[in-house]
Design a protein around this motif. Structure first.
Motif, PDB file in Angstrom:
ATOM      1  N   ALA A 112       1.051  -0.774   0.020  1.00 57.14           N
ATOM      2  CA  ALA A 112       0.085   0.577  -0.333  1.00 57.14           C
ATOM      3  C   ALA A 112       0.640   1.150   0.148  1.00 57.14           C
ATOM      4  O   ALA A 112       1.904   1.165   0.008  1.00 57.14           O
ATOM      5  CB  ALA A 112      -0.952   0.203   1.650  1.00 57.14           C
ATOM      6  N   VAL A 200      -1.971   6.286   5.826  1.00 47.89           N
ATOM      7  CA  VAL A 200      -2.257   5.587   4.188  1.00 47.89           C
ATOM      8  C   VAL A 200      -2.963   6.260   3.431  1.00 47.89           C
ATOM      9  O   VAL A 200      -3.913   6.498   3.339  1.00 47.89           O
ATOM     10  CB  VAL A 200      -3.042   4.477   5.147  1.00 47.89           C
ATOM     11  CG1 VAL A 200      -3.323   3.635   3.982  1.00 47.89           C
ATOM     12  CG2 VAL A 200      -1.923   3.395   6.418  1.00 47.89           C
ATOM     13  N   SER A 204      -8.885   3.244   2.667  1.00 52.23           N
ATOM     14  CA  SER A 204      -8.477   1.905   3.371  1.00 52.23           C
ATOM     15  C   SER A 204      -9.219   1.200   4.516  1.00 52.23           C
ATOM     16  O   SER A 204      -9.441   0.800   5.682  1.00 52.23           O
ATOM     17  CB  SER A 204      -7.151   2.543   4.181  1.00 52.23           C
ATOM     18  OG  SER A 204      -7.216   3.836   4.529  1.00 52.23           O
ATOM     19  N   ARG A 491     -10.640  -5.753   0.158  1.00 52.81           N
ATOM     20  CA  ARG A 491      -8.543  -5.483  -0.214  1.00 52.81           C
ATOM     21  C   ARG A 491      -8.569  -6.681  -1.004  1.00 52.81           C
ATOM     22  O   ARG A 491      -8.231  -7.094   0.058  1.00 52.81           O
ATOM     23  CB  ARG A 491      -8.167  -4.035   0.761  1.00 52.81           C
ATOM     24  CG  ARG A 491      -6.862  -3.951   0.416  1.00 52.81           C
ATOM     25  CD  ARG A 491      -5.846  -3.467   1.020  1.00 52.81           C
ATOM     26  NE  ARG A 491      -4.909  -2.882   1.101  1.00 52.81           N
ATOM     27  CZ  ARG A 491      -3.377  -3.506   1.328  1.00 52.81           C
ATOM     28  NH1 ARG A 491      -4.202  -4.652   3.021  1.00 52.81           N
ATOM     29  NH2 ARG A 491      -2.428  -3.518   1.303  1.00 52.81           N
ATOM     30  N   ALA A 493      -4.118  -7.187  -2.404  1.00 49.59           N
ATOM     31  CA  ALA A 493      -2.628  -7.289  -2.282  1.00 49.59           C
ATOM     32  C   ALA A 493      -2.000  -8.559  -2.856  1.00 49.59           C
ATOM     33  O   ALA A 493      -2.041  -9.126  -2.610  1.00 49.59           O
ATOM     34  CB  ALA A 493      -2.636  -5.660  -1.515  1.00 49.59           C
ATOM     35  N   SER A 507      -2.417  -3.454  -5.457  1.00 52.41           N
ATOM     36  CA  SER A 507      -4.056  -3.455  -4.952  1.00 52.41           C
ATOM     37  C   SER A 507      -4.928  -3.160  -5.356  1.00 52.41           C
ATOM     38  O   SER A 507      -5.074  -1.885  -6.518  1.00 52.41           O
ATOM     39  CB  SER A 507      -3.142  -1.938  -3.572  1.00 52.41           C
ATOM     40  OG  SER A 507      -3.341  -2.010  -3.739  1.00 52.41           O
ATOM     41  N   SER A 509      -8.659  -1.654  -3.942  1.00 52.00           N
ATOM     42  CA  SER A 509      -9.873  -1.464  -3.073  1.00 52.00           C
ATOM     43  C   SER A 509     -10.861  -0.866  -2.556  1.00 52.00           C
ATOM     44  O   SER A 509     -10.438   0.294  -3.678  1.00 52.00           O
ATOM     45  CB  SER A 509      -8.284  -0.785  -1.103  1.00 52.00           C
ATOM     46  OG  SER A 509      -7.585   0.716  -1.841  1.00 52.00           O
ATOM     47  N   TYR A 557      -1.649   5.278  -9.415  1.00 48.26           N
ATOM     48  CA  TYR A 557      -3.025   5.203  -8.833  1.00 48.26           C
ATOM     49  C   TYR A 557      -4.356   5.739  -9.822  1.00 48.26           C
ATOM     50  O   TYR A 557      -4.151   6.283 -10.909  1.00 48.26           O
ATOM     51  CB  TYR A 557      -3.556   4.914  -7.475  1.00 48.26           C
ATOM     52  CG  TYR A 557      -3.323   7.153  -6.953  1.00 48.26           C
ATOM     53  CD1 TYR A 557      -4.722   7.225  -7.642  1.00 48.26           C
ATOM     54  CD2 TYR A 557      -2.948   7.736  -6.631  1.00 48.26           C
ATOM     55  CE1 TYR A 557      -4.482   8.999  -6.683  1.00 48.26           C
ATOM     56  CE2 TYR A 557      -2.129   8.805  -6.630  1.00 48.26           C
ATOM     57  CZ  TYR A 557      -3.527   9.379  -6.456  1.00 48.26           C
ATOM     58  OH  TYR A 557      -3.537  10.423  -6.406  1.00 48.26           O
TER      59      TYR A 557
END
Length: 744
Positions: A112, A200, A204, A491, A493, A507, A509, A557
């Motif tokens: 992450a 983070v 999340s 999530r 990953a 990942s 999420s 992302y």
């Protein structure tokens, strides 16, 4: 003769006594480190000599080491000779462990986007707010529309935050600091209440619940490296003064720590003064080898004035003026809060443990504003618990994490008319209840020595209850409630170690963010129970390289956000909210840290450079407001490009220098993209001298913020009625101070 024999026996016994010898060196250069603070329980604090050595009698001792500029270190030593290699405090992705997603792994093994901030990051600036420290990290931005009025944006998540911190989950010493109604009073904390932080970035919810922006964990646990009394004093332009005094006392294997801090300033603008006092008391008590107890008490008293936003003409005429009406109506916030928490760690075995934290809080909030006068008295409670088990599956290492979190708050809220800064006739009064909770499960499975698979899932629920007691306008009274449909957030990953120094991860999420109580129940008395929760899905790829002298991180992302909540302002200046279709949020984050020079024995101990780039290419995908179609427009309040560069210099005599340059691209201030804040360059400089004098530590420092004397806003009002977008930030300003510590 007897005396001689006794002396010989005594000397022989000393020679036979077990001894632990340690030699402390710089991990990168191998140079011995002098004046390292070395602490053993129930023994006086000691320091290493010029050769970096110390010796203790005993067969086994837990010893801790601390030195400015290096990561603290602690472990159990047995009789014999040992070398302790301290890590220079430059984030090494391969050795620095972070606890995000409850994984407790080095950054190279994290699947992450996680940012870590240490005390060194916070002390690069003036230490009167967390803004500059967080803003030097890619993808993270804290705005300060007025002194002590914070707005946190992780990957552009502040669109729906006209004031306060929303859409981001914040924890303080594992206590949920974000209220169950979705708001976070980050300004109740002084920077001295934060020793380190982990951020983070991105959804999340699989571990932390609501918030598409991400999660911030703040830590200030007692430092158990000896007994210490310390004090700081800071003074600067615009009437800034800050005084802190603290004490830490070891108690057996644990200890307690207390501090009190007072910060005041007149502010750059008219009607922008701040007065804050914070008291913190923390304790760490190992009950046995299996149990530990941690306690925290925070008492905060905050008063700050709100100057209000200006339009372009007012900004050009006098950026220091307050919005007309702010002074006459005493637009301000007074808030007193108490938070108490109790944490318990129990180790069932070497492989299984449970950590549970309970908290209680109270909050007394008063907010005279230009248009009204708000009073709230609240009480809240909650808990977070997690079980961790390290085992095997098909012969491969498996870590299982299961737990839950629950929060509940009860608030008496009243809105009055505002007559020259005094509460007038009541307009409406409500009894409010907000609750949220979730269960979470996570599995981390080492499929091979290089490949780590992570699967996480949480089941979330939340709701509000608004019991209207008084409605002076003649509208309905009684209970209105909204329970949001349960949300399952996954999530998935993978992290692959390319070699000892580098890794890649991918990942997918999910995240969600229900509207806050301030978005449902607005200041003019309306209740909008039709607002839907934002829901997002994030796809992410990352690459990391971490060696002793260089760290590189590259992340890309794509966040798809549906039911995006945006703001608009009515003709009376009241901020209202609505769901606005969907957004596409594509981003790039890149960071580099490099040690140009590192020589623990030379005049220049280290010379470090770093840079962090944030590219946020966010657009409205489907957004129509009445007859206006804003689909394809840039997302309001988000700069497309941000670049931060840093230079840090430390010398053997103790002289240091920290230089930071931040470029922020132009920012769209309304959904139509017809008004922008100009791009700006912000330069901050701090320099000082640090010296250890026996049991005393001394630091003298000075610095300048906004060295180039730029005209800019560190936080704008978005979609503002009457063109009141601008909240001018301070011009060039100086500060200086002293820190003194006594280790006893």
């Amino acid at each position: 003769m007897k005396k001689a024999l006794f002396l010989l026996f005594f000397l022989a016994s000393l020679g036979l006594q077990a001894q632990i010898q340690v030699r402390v060196t710089d991990k990168s250069t191998g140079v011995p480190l002098e004046n390292v603070r070395v602490k053993v329980a129930n023994l006086p604090l000691q320091r290493t000599n010029a050769s970096g050595t110390l010796a203790f009698p005993g067969n086994a001792l837990r010893i801790s080491f601390a030195l400015e500029g290096y990561e603290s270190f602690e472990r159990l030593f047995e009789a014999g000779e040992h070398e302790v290699r301290l890590e220079p405090m430059v984030m090494n992705l391969g050795s620095v462990t972070v606890t995000a997603f409850e994984s407790e792994r080095p950054l190279l093994e994290q699947s992450a986007a996680v940012v870590q901030l240490t005390e060194r990051d916070f002390s690069r600036f003036n230490e009167n707010s967390p803004v500059n420290a967080f803003n030097q990290k890619s993808g993270v931005r804290i705005e300060e529309r007025a002194p002590a009025s914070y707005r946190v944006s992780i990957r552009g998540s502040s669109l729906r935050s006209p004031f306060g911190v929303r859409n981001v989950k914040v924890y303080w010493n594992e206590v949920p600091f974000t209220a169950p109604d979705g708001t976070t009073a980050l300004n109740l904390l002084d920077l001295s209440n934060i020793r380190s932080s982990e951020v983070v970035k991105g959804p999340s919810g699989s571990i932390y619940g609501a918030g598409n922006g991400g999660a911030i964990s703040l830590f200030s646990q007692p430092s158990l490296v000896g007994n210490r009394v310390s004090t700081d004093f800071l003074a600067g332009d615009f009437g800034l003064s800050r005084f802190r005094v603290g004490i830490s006392q070891q108690v057996g294997e644990g200890g307690i720590e207390a501090s009190v801090v007072s910060q005041k300033s007149d502010g750059y603008r008219e009607h922008s003064a701040v007065d804050r006092q914070v008291f913190q008391l923390g304790g760490f008590f190992p009950v046995s080898e299996k149990q530990e107890i941690r306690t925290q008490l925070l008492v905060s008293d905050l008063d700050y004035q709100i100057p209000g936003a200006l339009n372009a003409d007012q900004l050009a005429a006098d950026p220091t003026q307050a919005r007309p009406g702010s002074v006459a109506q005493n637009s301000s916030i007074s808030q007193q809060a108490v938070l108490f928490s109790l944490g318990h760690l129990y180790r069932f075995s070497e492989k299984t443990s449970n950590t549970t934290t309970l908290y209680l809080n109270t909050n007394d909030f008063e907010n005279p504003f230009i248009l009204d006068y708000k009073k709230e008295l609240g009480f809240g409670y909650g808990l977070r618990t997690k079980f961790v088990h390290d085992g095997k599956l098909a012969g491969k290492t498996l870590r299982l994490v299961v737990g839950g979190e629950y929060q509940n708050s009860l608030t008496d809220a009243q809105n009055f008319g505002n007559r020259s800064g005094v509460a007038d006739t009541v307009r409406f009064a409500d009894k409010l209840r907000a609750y949220q909770g979730f269960l979470f499960q996570q599995a981390e499975w080492d499929l091979t020595e290089a490949l780590l698979f992570t699967l996480g899932l949480s089941e979330n629920f939340s709701g509000y209850e608004i019991d209207r007691q008084i409605n002076a306008s003649g509208g309905a009274t009684g209970v209105q409630s909204r329970d949001f449909d349960p949300v399952v957030v996954p999530r998935v990953a993978l992290n692959y170690r390319l070699n000892q120094f580098s890794s890649v991860y991918a990942s997918v999420s999910g995240g969600f963010s229900p509207p806050t109580i301030d978005e449902i129940r607005t200041n003019e008395g309306s209740v909008n129970l039709d607002l839907e929760a934002e829901k997002g899905t994030n796809f992410e790829l990352g690459y990391r390289l971490g060696r002793e002298k260089i760290n590189i991180e590259l992340i890309a992302y794509y966040l798809q956000l549906d039911q995006t909540i945006t703001t608009y302002t009515n003709e009376n200046g009241v901020v209202l909210f609505r769901n606005a279709g969907s957004t596409d949020q594509k981003g790039i984050e890149a960071s580099l840290d490099y040690a140009l020079l590192r020589n623990a024995g030379g005049f220049v101990k280290d010379l470090l450079i770093g840079t962090a780039y944030t590219g946020q290419f966010f657009t409205f995908k489907d957004y129509q407001k009445q007859d206006n179609d804003f689909s394809g427009n840039d997302l309001t309040g988000v700069p497309p490009n941000n670049l931060v560069s840093r230079i840090d210099l430390r010398t053997r005599p103790g002289i240091y220098l920290n230089l930071t340059h931040q470029f922020t691209d132009e920012i769209p201030l309304n959904d139509a993209n017809t008004v922008y804040q100009d791009a700006y360059n912000l330069v901050n400089l701090r320099f000082g001298w640090v010296k250890s004098l026996g049991d005393w530590d001394l630091e003298l420092f000075a610095g300048v913020d906004n060295l180039l004397d730029e005209s800019y806003s560190l936080g704008n009002d978005l979609n503002a009625f009457g063109g009141r977008y601008y909240q001018p930030a301070p011009t060039r300003n100086w500060y200086g101070g002293v820190k003194l510590g006594w280790n006893y």
